[in-house]
Design a protein around this motif. Structure first.
Motif, PDB file in Angstrom:
ATOM      1  N   PRO A  83       0.807  -1.228   0.000  1.00  0.00           N
ATOM      2  CA  PRO A  83       0.000   0.000   0.000  1.00  0.00           C
ATOM      3  C   PRO A  83       0.837   1.274   0.000  1.00  0.00           C
ATOM      4  CG  PRO A  83      -0.178  -1.156   2.107  1.00  0.00           C
ATOM      5  CD  PRO A  83       0.554  -2.059   1.175  1.00  0.00           C
TER       6      PRO A  83
ATOM      7  N   TYR B 203      -1.612   5.217  -5.798  1.00  0.00           N
ATOM      8  CA  TYR B 203      -1.414   4.240  -4.726  1.00  0.00           C
ATOM      9  C   TYR B 203      -2.562   3.230  -4.784  1.00  0.00           C
ATOM     10  CZ  TYR B 203       2.278   7.080  -2.738  1.00  0.00           C
ATOM     11  OH  TYR B 203       3.446   7.737  -2.543  1.00  0.00           O
TER      12      TYR B 203
ATOM     13  N   HIS C 285      -4.811   2.268  -2.806  1.00  0.00           N
ATOM     14  CA  HIS C 285      -6.134   2.667  -2.325  1.00  0.00           C
ATOM     15  C   HIS C 285      -6.851   3.604  -3.295  1.00  0.00           C
ATOM     16  CE1 HIS C 285      -4.184   6.385  -0.795  1.00  0.00           C
ATOM     17  NE2 HIS C 285      -5.366   6.906  -0.994  1.00  0.00           N
TER      18      HIS C 285
ATOM     19  N   ARG D 157      -1.390   6.611   2.435  1.00  0.00           N
ATOM     20  CA  ARG D 157      -2.573   6.116   3.152  1.00  0.00           C
ATOM     21  C   ARG D 157      -3.809   6.883   2.739  1.00  0.00           C
ATOM     22  NH1 ARG D 157      -1.472   5.092   9.354  1.00  0.00           N
ATOM     23  NH2 ARG D 157      -1.518   7.325   9.340  1.00  0.00           N
ATOM     24  N   PRO D 158      -4.939   6.191   2.616  1.00  0.00           N
ATOM     25  CA  PRO D 158      -6.150   6.928   2.262  1.00  0.00           C
ATOM     26  C   PRO D 158      -6.467   7.954   3.338  1.00  0.00           C
ATOM     27  CG  PRO D 158      -6.653   4.668   2.906  1.00  0.00           C
ATOM     28  CD  PRO D 158      -5.173   4.768   2.804  1.00  0.00           C
ATOM     29  N   LYS D 159      -6.886   9.146   2.894  1.00  0.00           N
ATOM     30  CA  LYS D 159      -7.258  10.156   3.874  1.00  0.00           C
ATOM     31  C   LYS D 159      -8.559   9.722   4.524  1.00  0.00           C
ATOM     32  CE  LYS D 159      -4.500  13.552   1.763  1.00  0.00           C
ATOM     33  NZ  LYS D 159      -3.936  12.462   0.952  1.00  0.00           N
TER      34      LYS D 159
ATOM     35  N   GLU E 108     -11.780  11.343   3.020  1.00  0.00           N
ATOM     36  CA  GLU E 108     -12.053  10.841   1.696  1.00  0.00           C
ATOM     37  C   GLU E 108     -12.623   9.433   1.784  1.00  0.00           C
ATOM     38  OE1 GLU E 108      -8.995  12.349  -1.264  1.00  0.00           O
ATOM     39  OE2 GLU E 108      -8.816  10.190  -1.349  1.00  0.00           O
TER      40      GLU E 108
END
Lengths: 288, 270
Positions: free
Chosen positions: A114, A156, A158, B260-262, B265
């Motif tokens: 990730p 990325y 995600h 990393r996903p916020k 969001e």
């Protein structure tokens, strides 16, 4: 050495004669895999017992069977991620000790890193082998374009859709040019449309290089549409291959169209009748 | 419908809150001012905000505070960095070798539950009244926060990710560098905000117990002559410095964890 089951040996023999290879890509010989007991019961669990399977170079073989029949265990044995309790595994004639360096593995779950972009995810295998970073990324760029992700190199995981992630994972594995591809229900998490697209793309990529593939799925239609041979596993525990079916459908194939082929329907009926019994057994065992 | 809802949520979250936060602070000082001026609270014990602010102004205008603040910040930073690196290293080591973890388990538990502030006098004896006795106290405080979050985090590294890296040809050291360490940064950052505060506690308590310099020393001096206003001024300066450091951690975190996903969001689209 091939230890086919008597009932299916004719099919196997026919298959072998049509593909005269010197050394099989993968030979599982009488492998048993027992896991030590866990939890309250403490009973050891035998996932596969005395299972034998041979996959030839360039061959696309699918394993089908009821849930919990040790499909993934067989794949892990072939990958060397799991050592057999008894029996031997040979890859291209060499006895497997530790990981199978000839194999690429496509996991069922998301296995992209990730913290790496699509490009860096594809490049990692080459980097781990000591290729300079810039060169690895250049090759990774080529591969991203091959799996039609050229425009998403900087994303990325995600930020990518399920189908994009699978394509990136495919490129991540294929860039290392493994002689053998092990796939564990790689498309099971995708929606039907994306899945069929991915299956066609996989066939296209496979046709270019013709590496051997061992493909695990619970979806019989997927298995027939993709494979040269479908292997049915008995219900677990202590499962093993019980029937082999050569899929003599013409290639190149389109997974949607091939499903309408009369021979496809015939094969489906034949394999399903064998598979059904195992599925019923698996259900009975679970109900007890 | 969900679209409209998410838009509204986004709109609400974008409206700046800082004017209200400033207003709250001003109100608090006003409250303090009124209570002490009217002698509802005795100014001798509770100080007077105007004089406290005046003292802070004085410190910064004359520059008298800088050597003290500099020492305290240096101690904090050293404790923070050393504690984090040690905690990360030990967390990875024990997380990856269960035998060593089982061997050391009782000692770790004992050392963690011990009130480590009590070590300050011992460190003062061992390392003198310079900065190192304070740094070491801070290290013992920071270490365990980072250590435990990494130690528990290592066991939660996705086995699929590990297997994938192994199948792609990673050696043991490469697994550490390409899978465990990047995973660990997530857990480390989660603990760093708490660690910054702890590093500060180590530095100030250390100074408080014996030193010739530092904000803790200033506070101790002021207490000795019952100068409550200076004590409060010191506390406020320390708080501001801690806020600044915490902000710095957030900035670094954002830069390093951009993969990393916020959270927001994720909530809206996930």
């Amino acid at each position: 050495m091939m230890r086919g089951h008597p009932a299916n040996s004719s099919i196997v023999a026919r298959f072998m004669s049509s593909a005269p290879q010197s050394v099989p890509a993968l030979v599982l010989d009488q492998v048993t895999c027992t896991f030590p007991g866990r939890g309250s019961t403490r009973a050891a669990y035998t996932a596969v017992q005395a299972a034998s399977l041979t996959v030839h170079d360039g061959e696309f073989v699918s394993l089908v069977g009821p849930t919990g029949c040790g499909k993934s265990t067989l794949l892990n044995l072939a990958a060397g991620l799991q050592a057999p309790t008894a029996g031997t595994v040979h890859a291209f004639g060499e006895r497997l000790r530790g990981l199978n360096g000839q194999a690429g593995y496509l996991f069922q779950a998301d296995a992209l890193f990730p913290w790496r972009t699509a490009l860096d995810n594809v490049a990692i295998g080459l980097e781990l082998r000591g290729m300079p970073r810039s060169q690895a990324r250049e090759r990774a760029g080529d591969w991203l374009r091959r799996v039609r992700l050229g425009a998403h190199a900087a994303k990325y995981p995600h930020e990518m859709s399920g189908g994009m992630r699978k394509r990136a994972a495919l490129a991540q594995t294929l860039i290392l040019e493994p002689r053998m591809l092990l796939m564990d229900e790689p498309f099971s998490a995708l929606d039907v449309q994306t899945r069929q697209l991915m299956e066609n793309e996989l066939l296209e990529l496979w046709a270019q290089e013709r590496r051997c593939v061992l493909f695990v799925t619970h979806d019989l239609e997927e298995a027939i549409a993709l494979s040269d041979r479908v292997v049915v596993l008995s219900a677990g525990p202590a499962s093993r291959p019980i029937a082999h079916y050569a899929v003599d459908l013409p290639r190149p194939r389109d997974v949607q169209e091939i499903a309408l082929h009369p021979r496809f329907v015939e094969l489906h009926r034949a394999i399903w009748s064998a598979l059904k019994q195992e599925v019923m057994k698996a259900h009975e065992q679970r109900d007890v | 419908m969900s679209n409209a809802m998410s838009e509204r949520a986004e709109h609400a979250s974008r409206r700046p809150l800082w004017p209200w936060q400033v207003l709250l602070l001003v109100g608090l000082f006003l409250f303090w001012h009124v209570l002490t001026r009217s002698e509802v609270l005795p100014p001798f014990f509770f100080g007077e905000p105007l004089q406290v602010l005046g003292r802070i102004w004085d410190w910064f205008a004359s520059g008298r505070i800088f050597p003290h603040l500099g020492v305290t910040l240096l101690e904090t930073l050293l404790a923070f960095v050393l504690g984090t690196v040690l905690g990360l290293a030990c967390g990875l080591w024990l997380g990856l070798s269960p035998r060593a973890a089982r061997l050391l388990d009782p000692y770790i538990t004992a050392f963690n539950s011990m009130p480590r502030v009590i070590l300050a006098p011992i460190f003062a004896v061992w390392f003198g009244l310079g900065i190192w006795s304070k740094v070491l106290l801070g290290v013992t405080l920071v270490f365990f926060i980072v250590f435990f979050s990494v130690y528990h985090g290592v066991r939660e590294v996705s086995p699929v990710l590990l297997n994938n890296a192994r199948m792609l040809g990673a050696t043991r050291t490469q697994l550490l560098r390409h899978v465990y360490l990047p995973s660990a940064t997530g857990w480390v950052f989660a603990s760093l905000h708490a660690s910054v505060g702890m590093a500060f506690v180590g530095a100030v308590v250390g100074e408080y117990l014996g030193s010739a310099r530092g904000v803790g020393y200033l506070i101790l001096q002021a207490e000795g002559v019952f100068d409550v206003n200076t004590v409060f001024a010191g506390v406020i300066v320390l708080t501001l410095a801690a806020l600044g450091l915490d902000r710095l951690v957030t900035l670094v975190e954002r830069r390093m964890m951009n993969w990393r996903p916020k959270v927001q969001e994720h909530d809206l689209h996930g």
